[in-house]
Design a protein around this motif. Sequence first.
Motif, PDB file in Angstrom:
ATOM      1  N   VAL B  49      -3.427   8.626   3.232  1.00  0.00           N
ATOM      2  CA  VAL B  49      -3.791   8.491   1.818  1.00  0.00           C
ATOM      3  C   VAL B  49      -4.648   7.245   1.583  1.00  0.00           C
ATOM      4  O   VAL B  49      -5.715   7.312   0.962  1.00  0.00           O
ATOM      5  CB  VAL B  49      -2.511   8.479   0.944  1.00  0.00           C
ATOM      6  CG1 VAL B  49      -2.837   8.095  -0.487  1.00  0.00           C
ATOM      7  CG2 VAL B  49      -1.846   9.849   0.984  1.00  0.00           C
ATOM      8  N   VAL B  50      -4.203   6.111   2.112  1.00  0.00           N
ATOM      9  CA  VAL B  50      -4.993   4.880   1.937  1.00  0.00           C
ATOM     10  C   VAL B  50      -6.315   4.986   2.691  1.00  0.00           C
ATOM     11  O   VAL B  50      -7.340   4.449   2.262  1.00  0.00           O
ATOM     12  CB  VAL B  50      -4.185   3.638   2.394  1.00  0.00           C
ATOM     13  CG1 VAL B  50      -5.028   2.374   2.276  1.00  0.00           C
ATOM     14  CG2 VAL B  50      -2.913   3.497   1.566  1.00  0.00           C
ATOM     15  N   GLU B  78      -8.023  14.438   4.622  1.00  0.00           N
ATOM     16  CA  GLU B  78      -7.080  13.322   4.770  1.00  0.00           C
ATOM     17  C   GLU B  78      -6.000  13.393   3.684  1.00  0.00           C
ATOM     18  O   GLU B  78      -4.826  13.115   3.944  1.00  0.00           O
ATOM     19  CB  GLU B  78      -7.793  11.964   4.710  1.00  0.00           C
ATOM     20  CG  GLU B  78      -8.946  11.775   5.712  1.00  0.00           C
ATOM     21  CD  GLU B  78      -8.568  11.909   7.174  1.00  0.00           C
ATOM     22  OE1 GLU B  78      -7.415  12.229   7.484  1.00  0.00           O
ATOM     23  OE2 GLU B  78      -9.472  11.694   8.022  1.00  0.00           O
ATOM     24  N   GLY B  79      -6.403  13.776   2.472  1.00  0.00           N
ATOM     25  CA  GLY B  79      -5.410  13.983   1.413  1.00  0.00           C
ATOM     26  C   GLY B  79      -4.409  15.053   1.820  1.00  0.00           C
ATOM     27  O   GLY B  79      -3.200  14.898   1.646  1.00  0.00           O
ATOM     28  N   ALA B 108       6.449  -0.256   1.968  1.00  0.00           N
ATOM     29  CA  ALA B 108       6.099   0.520   3.167  1.00  0.00           C
ATOM     30  C   ALA B 108       4.753   0.059   3.702  1.00  0.00           C
ATOM     31  O   ALA B 108       3.905  -0.404   2.965  1.00  0.00           O
ATOM     32  CB  ALA B 108       6.038   2.001   2.829  1.00  0.00           C
ATOM     33  N   LYS B 109       4.591   0.197   5.003  1.00  0.00           N
ATOM     34  CA  LYS B 109       3.326  -0.184   5.630  1.00  0.00           C
ATOM     35  C   LYS B 109       2.440   1.048   5.827  1.00  0.00           C
ATOM     36  O   LYS B 109       2.912   2.177   5.771  1.00  0.00           O
ATOM     37  CB  LYS B 109       3.599  -0.815   6.989  1.00  0.00           C
ATOM     38  CG  LYS B 109       4.388  -2.123   6.905  1.00  0.00           C
ATOM     39  CD  LYS B 109       3.471  -3.307   7.101  1.00  0.00           C
ATOM     40  CE  LYS B 109       4.171  -4.643   6.980  1.00  0.00           C
ATOM     41  NZ  LYS B 109       4.456  -5.025   5.604  1.00  0.00           N
ATOM     42  N   TYR B 110       1.177   0.801   6.044  1.00  0.00           N
ATOM     43  CA  TYR B 110       0.249   1.847   6.463  1.00  0.00           C
ATOM     44  C   TYR B 110      -0.628   1.225   7.531  1.00  0.00           C
ATOM     45  O   TYR B 110      -0.597   0.006   7.742  1.00  0.00           O
ATOM     46  CB  TYR B 110      -0.570   2.369   5.279  1.00  0.00           C
ATOM     47  CG  TYR B 110      -1.301   1.286   4.522  1.00  0.00           C
ATOM     48  CD1 TYR B 110      -0.730   0.683   3.404  1.00  0.00           C
ATOM     49  CD2 TYR B 110      -2.555   0.839   4.931  1.00  0.00           C
ATOM     50  CE1 TYR B 110      -1.382  -0.329   2.713  1.00  0.00           C
ATOM     51  CE2 TYR B 110      -3.212  -0.169   4.247  1.00  0.00           C
ATOM     52  CZ  TYR B 110      -2.626  -0.749   3.142  1.00  0.00           C
ATOM     53  OH  TYR B 110      -3.271  -1.753   2.478  1.00  0.00           O
ATOM     54  N   SER B 111      -1.406   2.044   8.211  1.00  0.00           N
ATOM     55  CA  SER B 111      -2.204   1.536   9.327  1.00  0.00           C
ATOM     56  C   SER B 111      -3.142   0.419   8.867  1.00  0.00           C
ATOM     57  O   SER B 111      -3.899   0.570   7.910  1.00  0.00           O
ATOM     58  CB  SER B 111      -3.016   2.690   9.923  1.00  0.00           C
ATOM     59  OG  SER B 111      -3.794   2.192  10.991  1.00  0.00           O
ATOM     60  N   ALA B 287      -6.195  -0.319  -5.731  1.00  0.00           N
ATOM     61  CA  ALA B 287      -6.913   0.947  -5.941  1.00  0.00           C
ATOM     62  C   ALA B 287      -5.941   2.127  -5.970  1.00  0.00           C
ATOM     63  O   ALA B 287      -6.082   3.057  -6.767  1.00  0.00           O
ATOM     64  CB  ALA B 287      -7.958   1.151  -4.847  1.00  0.00           C
ATOM     65  N   ARG B 288      -4.929   2.090  -5.084  1.00  0.00           N
ATOM     66  CA  ARG B 288      -3.915   3.157  -5.059  1.00  0.00           C
ATOM     67  C   ARG B 288      -3.143   3.191  -6.372  1.00  0.00           C
ATOM     68  O   ARG B 288      -2.885   4.229  -6.954  1.00  0.00           O
ATOM     69  CB  ARG B 288      -2.923   2.920  -3.925  1.00  0.00           C
ATOM     70  CG  ARG B 288      -3.008   3.724  -2.652  1.00  0.00           C
ATOM     71  CD  ARG B 288      -3.637   5.045  -2.731  1.00  0.00           C
ATOM     72  NE  ARG B 288      -2.897   6.002  -3.544  1.00  0.00           N
ATOM     73  CZ  ARG B 288      -3.412   7.097  -4.088  1.00  0.00           C
ATOM     74  NH1 ARG B 288      -4.664   7.406  -3.931  1.00  0.00           N
ATOM     75  NH2 ARG B 288      -2.681   7.907  -4.810  1.00  0.00           N
TER      76      ARG B 288
END
Lengths: 94, 322
Positions: B49-50, B78-79, B108-111, B287-288
């Motif tokens: 998502v990001v 990707e969505g 939570a983390k993301y890449s 932005a999210r």
Amino acid sequence: MSKQDWPLWEVFIRSKSGLHHKHAGSLHAADAEMAIENARDVYTRRNEGVSIWVVESTNIAASSPEEGDMFEGAKSKIYRHPTFYDIPDEVGHM
Amino acid sequence: MDNSNLHNLEEKFQAKIDAEIKIEPKDWMPEKYRKTLIRQISQHAHSEVVGMLPEGNWLTRAPSLNRKLILLAKIQDEGGHGLYLYSAAETLGISRDELVDQLLTGKAKYSSIFNYPSINWADIGAIGWLVDGAAIMNQVMLTRTSYGPYARAMVRICKEESFHQRQGYELLLTMSQGTDEQKEMVQDAFNRWWWPSLMMFGPSDKESTHSAQSMKWKIKRKSNDELRQAFVDATVPQAEFLGLTVPDDQLKWNEERNHYDFGPIDWDEFWSVVKGNGPCNRERLKARQKAHDEGAWVREAATAYAEKRRKRKAEKESTQVA
Ligand SMILES: [Fe+2]
Ligand SMILES: [Fe+2]
């Protein structure tokens, strides 16, 4: 009904006429029509389907894995398989 | 449940894993297996998502309608990947709203790769080729992960990823046949994305805390360093074909190992970005959050419309009865 209440729908897709609908995944949507539209957008972007079913996940009744012996009965019944029977080669394909 | 009973269940569980039998949502599983999967699958979902953000940055400025359509299609994929993965995480007993909340609150983390900026058009090519390329290495392995819904989501995702990498490479190939300035843009993008792409595989095996247990449970099947090496080996010849110089003066083919040797990774940079101090961490979350807030009316409208449709249907049915 808030967003939290949007039910989960299981999505089934028929990839082409003549084949079964097959489970493709799931998604949340406010009602069945929107679930179908969303399913089209996420699960059939590359011509994966010609027909979509959606069903609310809560409406699916499922066997439970603890009832593993539920399928025991079938295991011993080898005479239900064609390979159980010896037919001489001379008879040809059967 | 007493201890011996629990021990028994755990042994049976491991035996299933060892026999390559997939674990399904309703099967018994150790709490730690469930938690590890929720963490890993949701991080993966958040990354999808990001990951739309650095690419979305170029949508309105794509150099041609054709490139714009391609980029739009990739971002839409990707969505979709996010959705497949959120659904897989939900089968483990966590709700979608909780998951979204964990992302937006920074829990939570993301890449970390998506905390780097996409500053020129060649970055879009570099992202497809390198970032999706690195993701594919990891995702191909995960099509064989031990948790059924995760593995199935990965099969679907891998089918779609190959186009992502190819469109990126083809974009760079086109630019690398262009003017000197365009060639420079390609090299510049490559210089900036090369090392962060290698970091995508995570800490080296010596430092990786979760790895051993994840390998035992067959959530992972290859170590971070193995995957990283495979990525370097596959990517260097592709870079050479583009006429690029890999920004690593220690990179060298090792005849004995049958692999490329490469220089040390700057782990301080890696950890600093993980901890929130990358060039775009704050911007991405902002932005999210903005997208989430500004999408509120869409969610409300859908709910209201469903309600209206339900009422109409009920009215129609009641008049038919009368
Ligand atoms: Fe993806
Ligand atoms: Fe991708």
